[in-house]
Design a protein around this motif. Structure first.
Motif, short mmCIF file in Angstrom:
data_model
loop_
_atom_site.label_atom_id
_atom_site.label_comp_id
_atom_site.label_asym_id
_atom_site.label_seq_id
_atom_site.Cartn_x
_atom_site.Cartn_y
_atom_site.Cartn_z
N LYS A 57 -0.20 7.97 -4.59
CA LYS A 57 -1.62 7.97 -4.92
C LYS A 57 -2.29 9.43 -4.88
O LYS A 57 -2.22 9.86 -4.00
CB LYS A 57 -2.23 6.84 -4.13
N ARG A 68 -11.47 -1.10 -7.86
CA ARG A 68 -10.81 -0.29 -6.94
C ARG A 68 -9.33 -1.01 -6.78
O ARG A 68 -9.13 -1.95 -6.70
CB ARG A 68 -11.43 -0.65 -5.57
N THR A 126 -6.28 -4.70 -8.53
CA THR A 126 -7.69 -3.95 -8.47
C THR A 126 -8.48 -5.10 -8.18
O THR A 126 -8.43 -6.31 -8.33
CB THR A 126 -8.00 -3.34 -9.45
N SER A 131 -13.39 7.22 -4.14
CA SER A 131 -13.80 5.90 -3.69
C SER A 131 -12.88 4.85 -3.95
O SER A 131 -12.89 3.60 -4.04
CB SER A 131 -15.02 5.51 -4.42
N GLU A 132 -11.35 5.35 -4.49
CA GLU A 132 -10.25 4.37 -4.62
C GLU A 132 -10.53 3.71 -5.99
O GLU A 132 -9.70 2.70 -6.27
CB GLU A 132 -9.82 3.49 -3.54
N VAL A 166 -6.72 8.04 -8.60
CA VAL A 166 -7.92 7.38 -8.12
C VAL A 166 -8.76 8.36 -7.63
O VAL A 166 -8.57 9.64 -7.56
CB VAL A 166 -7.53 6.39 -6.91
N THR A 181 -6.31 -1.98 -4.83
CA THR A 181 -6.21 -2.57 -3.47
C THR A 181 -4.62 -2.57 -3.02
O THR A 181 -4.44 -3.06 -2.06
CB THR A 181 -6.46 -3.87 -3.57
N GLN A 223 0.79 -1.02 0.07
CA GLN A 223 -0.08 0.01 0.15
C GLN A 223 0.73 1.19 -0.01
O GLN A 223 0.46 2.29 0.04
CB GLN A 223 -0.86 -0.01 1.26
#
Length: 426
Positions: A313, A407, A402, A346-347, A343, A409, A309
């Motif tokens: 972003k 989305r 995703t 809402s990602e 993004v 991840t 993660q």
């Protein structure tokens, strides 16, 4: 031009050499009036070499094509072709499904020359007019043939005035042409000479085997020594691997797999049905089978367990200047810093910006305006093996992962997948 009772009556009785490239797309004339152009020749196999039976003539303005029997050809010249038919309608139509179209089947296709272990391209086809008939005698892969193919016939005569200098391959070495081929997309294959197979590099032999039909593949493969067969099997596409292994006795397959490294064996066994792979694993040396199983199991692990993660972003309306000016701060502590992922709130993954593109972009531009929307992604259900294949195919340093709703991840770095390959496990 004088005409006899039948159109073929004026055909020359002496041998006459004609190259297909010289007559393709030339006007086809009926009593001095153009009716279309020569699109192809329809041939039939004879005991020795193919014989031209018909001309396929295409016409403009949506008019149907013509199938003109060779008997109705008055003269076949480089600049025009004269035919004699009473009316057009009886000859209108398309070639039959089982018709062999010479240009479509052979021209610009590869010839797999097993004697010389080379792969050549057919640039032209040599025809011979003899005793009122037209035969196919050779395929030409030489440099002057290539010039003729591109309409540079005069230059070809200067570059190679002696036809013997060209790389002519006699049609007698060509395998019989199949029927029901439609618009053929494959390669022209020479007859397989088993005594020469051992001299062919596994990579080249794999290419050749992939182009053969099922029976030919099995026959060729069965004639190889184990080590050569093993090396070749590793280079073959997975679907062809399945076809070959499924057709070989397990007593032949086990020695092939045994000569491979565990990682190579895992790659091959992963391409075949699970039950068949298990039978082969049971027959292997227990220690080797244990290593292969471990690799196969690792290949099936999900990438979601290896994502990070710690990535860059941002929202799509973020200004380039903001990311550029504070890039060291943004990148600190991140695992993936060569890509900026865009993004929404809402990602959902909207796009990606390569670091190089960011550095040359206009300061006031938004990330949305410079991002690439065509993003190659992995799914949360993707395996490590699938990730490895995608990295090899596209050469990216990281791939976003995703979910089913697109989305983001996480991201899986290239190095993390490569460190988990069979080279590490062995």
């Amino acid at each position: 031009m004088a005409q006899n009772g039948t159109a073929a009556g004026t055909a020359k009785t002496t041998d006459r050499e004609i190259f297909l490239s010289e007559i393709l797309n030339v006007p086809v004339m009926i009593r001095g009036k153009k009716t279309g152009i020569l699109s192809d020749l329809i041939v039939v196999e004879t005991a020795r070499i193919p014989e031209v039976k018909s001309l396929y003539v295409t016409r403009s303005f949506g008019y149907p094509g013509l199938i003109i029997p060779w008997e109705n050809v008055v003269d076949l010249a480089g600049h025009r072709i004269d035919i004699d038919i009473p009316a057009l309608e009886p000859y209108e139509g398309k070639p039959a499904e089982d018709a062999i179209l010479l240009k479509d089947y052979v021209m610009d296709k590869k010839v797999l020359d097993l004697e010389e272990s080379e792969v050549e391209v057919v640039y032209d086809i040599r025809l011979l007019q003899r005793n009122k008939k037209l035969y196919v005698t050779d395929v030409d892969t030489g440099k002057s043939a290539r010039l003729r193919r591109f309409g540079l016939g005069r230059l070809a005569k200067i570059v190679s005035p002696d036809a013997k200098d060209d790389q002519m391959i006699s049609w007698t070495y060509i395998q019989p042409l199949p029927t029901n081929i439609g618009s053929f997309k494959g390669d022209v294959k020479l007859k397989v000479l088993k005594e020469n197979l051992a001299e062919i590099h596994p990579v080249d032999l794999a290419d050749i085997i992939e182009e053969l039909d099922h029976d030919q593949r099995v026959a060729v493969f069965a004639s190889l020594e184990n080590e050569h067969a093993s090396d070749t099997l590793e280079e073959i596409e997975p679907n062809v691997q399945r076809d070959i292994i499924a057709s070989l006795d397990i007593a032949k397959v086990v020695p092939l797999i045994s000569t491979m490294t565990p990682g190579q064996a895992a790659d091959v066994l992963s391409a075949i049905p699970h039950s068949q792979a298990e039978d082969i694993l049971e027959a292997l040396n227990p220690d080797t089978a244990k290593k292969v199983r471990a690799i196969m199991e690792r290949q099936e692990e999900k990438v979601i367990h290896y994502t990070t993660q710690k990535i860059l972003k941002f929202l799509p309306d973020t200004v380039v200047e903001y990311v550029q000016n504070d890039y060291p701060k943004h990148a600190r502590g991140k695992d993936v810093i060569m890509y900026i992922y865009v993004v929404d709130a809402s990602e959902h993954l909207l796009g990606v910006v390569d670091l190089k593109e960011l550095l040359i972009a206009d300061d006031k531009a938004s990330l949305a305006s410079i991002m690439s929307e065509n993003v190659i992604t992995l799914n949360t259900g993707s395996t490590l093996k699938e990730a490895s294949q995608e990295f090899e195919r596209y050469g990216f340093r990281a791939l976003p992962v995703t979910d089913d709703d697109n989305r983001l991840t996480g991201v899986i770095p290239y190095r993390d997948v490569m460190n988990l390959t069979h080279h590490f496990l062995e």
